[in-house]
Write a protein that holds these residues in place. Structure first.
Motif, PDB file in Angstrom:
ATOM      1  N   THR A   2       8.220   2.193  -4.822  1.00 47.97           N
ATOM      2  CA  THR A   2       7.506   1.089  -5.459  1.00 47.97           C
ATOM      3  C   THR A   2       8.130  -0.244  -5.049  1.00 47.97           C
ATOM      4  O   THR A   2       9.290  -0.289  -4.611  1.00 47.97           O
ATOM      5  CB  THR A   2       7.574   1.208  -6.989  1.00 47.97           C
ATOM      6  OG1 THR A   2       8.934   1.028  -7.407  1.00 47.97           O
ATOM      7  CG2 THR A   2       7.067   2.568  -7.467  1.00 47.97           C
ATOM      8  N   PRO A   3       7.383  -1.344  -5.200  1.00 48.33           N
ATOM      9  CA  PRO A   3       7.966  -2.667  -4.898  1.00 48.33           C
ATOM     10  C   PRO A   3       9.239  -2.930  -5.709  1.00 48.33           C
ATOM     11  O   PRO A   3      10.202  -3.498  -5.192  1.00 48.33           O
ATOM     12  CB  PRO A   3       6.850  -3.637  -5.283  1.00 48.33           C
ATOM     13  CG  PRO A   3       5.596  -2.845  -5.158  1.00 48.33           C
ATOM     14  CD  PRO A   3       5.951  -1.453  -5.558  1.00 48.33           C
ATOM     15  N   LEU A 200       9.889  -7.185   0.096  1.00 48.71           N
ATOM     16  CA  LEU A 200       8.539  -7.086  -0.467  1.00 48.71           C
ATOM     17  C   LEU A 200       7.464  -7.567   0.502  1.00 48.71           C
ATOM     18  O   LEU A 200       6.332  -7.824   0.089  1.00 48.71           O
ATOM     19  CB  LEU A 200       8.471  -7.904  -1.769  1.00 48.71           C
ATOM     20  CG  LEU A 200       9.453  -7.521  -2.880  1.00 48.71           C
ATOM     21  CD1 LEU A 200       9.283  -8.438  -4.081  1.00 48.71           C
ATOM     22  CD2 LEU A 200       9.285  -6.067  -3.278  1.00 48.71           C
ATOM     23  N   ASP A 203       4.156  -5.930   0.387  1.00 53.36           N
ATOM     24  CA  ASP A 203       3.461  -6.027  -0.904  1.00 53.36           C
ATOM     25  C   ASP A 203       2.995  -7.437  -1.226  1.00 53.36           C
ATOM     26  O   ASP A 203       2.286  -7.648  -2.209  1.00 53.36           O
ATOM     27  CB  ASP A 203       4.391  -5.550  -2.022  1.00 53.36           C
ATOM     28  CG  ASP A 203       4.997  -4.184  -1.738  1.00 53.36           C
ATOM     29  OD1 ASP A 203       4.271  -3.191  -1.880  1.00 53.36           O
ATOM     30  OD2 ASP A 203       6.185  -4.132  -1.359  1.00 53.36           O
TER      31      ASP A 203
END
Length: 354
Positions: A2-3, A200, A203
């Motif tokens: 996940t981020p 990130l 994302d």
């Protein structure tokens, strides 16, 4: 991954070795967070270390005098922060035996502590699930989620706080908050962000749309108000006069070199008090040294120094006869910067000595 997990892993490998991160103590985290407001890390670190050495606990800070705290705060500016942390320390000592409560509402009751500082202390010291929102975090969130509203707008903090809360790593909230701030300070920079180094990048909506240079959106800060002021240098031998007014426009609660504003004034707040006006009308005041510039919040001042040598007892008697609600004292010139802990004192000395 996940981020949030990417960010956490990146932080563990890349976090800066900062003194205030070594121990997860609420008190030291509180002091560091307040100091970092309006101050860069590099400038803050040595001052933080000396401050903590002088006031190692809430109790030592609470039992100190305001003058001692202001002196230790010298170099950080915004002296209302120093007065507030002392008030906060007294409150914590009186109500919580010098400890920080673990309830957000109760922490917000501490004088001088706002939502950001309260959340930072509770998450970093106690790993409680509160997401922080400072300038660096706002920038990261604005780009990560492509927040296209003015971040200085009336609803921005509320909307960005919701994004911050939703993005919070509930397993490691303290490290997550520090990672967000670290990312904004070292990678997601205001100009020329280092997107290729960002954990990130895959994302980030702003990066995917090639809009990192367009967000966050900020309205321009208003221009600094330019004003002219005069400082009164009233000396008696090796001493100089300092005064403390009840409600001055600037430098509240401090003993200062008396000063007043000239020219067209923005409002009544800037008008010369009767006490300072009487001082300025004493005979034989003359120019001292050179002019200099000084900035306080949104004000840029051009200062002139005027003054003269006085008989200390006669001037004390004169001031006493005015019967004004004012405090004054004489301090040794070599102690001026200690007694008047503002860069304004140093600039005045430099102007006189040149």
């Amino acid at each position: 991954m996940t981020p949030q997990e990417k960010l956490y892993s990146w932080f563990l490998l890349n976090q800066r070795d900062l003194t205030f991160r070594k121990k997860k103590q609420a008190y030291s985290i509180w002091i560091s967070e307040v100091m970092l407001q309006q101050t860069r890390v590099a400038a803050m670190l040595p001052l933080y270390e000396s401050f903590i050495k002088k006031f190692p606990t809430v109790e030592t800070l609470a039992s100190s005098s305001e003058e001692e705290v202001l002196s230790a705060w010298k170099g950080l500016g915004y002296y209302s922060r120093a007065r507030n942390i002392r008030k906060g320390a007294i409150f914590l000592s009186q109500n919580y035996n010098g400890s920080f409560p673990k309830d957000l509402g109760k922490v917000l009751e501490v004088p001088g502590i706002g939502p950001y500082t309260a959340r930072a202390v509770l998450s970093i010291a106690y790993d409680l699930p509160f997401a922080v929102l400072d300038g660096n975090v706002k920038r990261v969130l604005s780009r990560l989620f492509l927040y296209e509203k003015n971040i200085l707008g009336s609803n921005a903090d509320k909307e960005l706080q919701i994004l911050a809360d939703e993005f919070l790593n509930l397993k490691y909230p303290g490290d997550h908050n520090q990672a967000m701030m670290e990312l904004g300070a070292t990678i997601c920079l205001p100009e020329n962000p280092k997107c290729l180094l960002c954990p990130l990048q895959q994302d980030c909506i702003a990066l995917s749309k090639n809009r990192t240079d367009q967000v966050p959106i900020r309205t321009k800060e208003k221009k600094k108000l330019e004003m002219t002021a005069k400082i009164l240098w009233m000396e008696a031998g090796d001493e100089v006069l300092l005064v403390k007014e009840k409600s001055p426009r600037f430098l509240k609660g401090m003993f200062v070199l008396p000063f007043y504003f000239e020219g067209e004034l923005p409002s009544e707040e800037y008008e010369t008090s009767p006490f300072i006006s009487k001082l300025s009308l004493l005979p034989d005041l003359r120019p001292y040294g050179k002019t200099f510039s000084h900035t306080i919040t949104h004000h840029k001042f051009k200062f002139f120094v005027i003054g003269n040598s006085f008989n200390k007892q006669k001037l004390n008697d004169e001031i006493s006869s005015w019967k004004k609600d004012i405090e004054w004292k004489w301090v040794k010139k070599e102690k001026l910067e200690e007694e008047f802990p503002s860069s304004l004192a140093k600039k005045t000395l430099n102007a006189i000595l040149k």
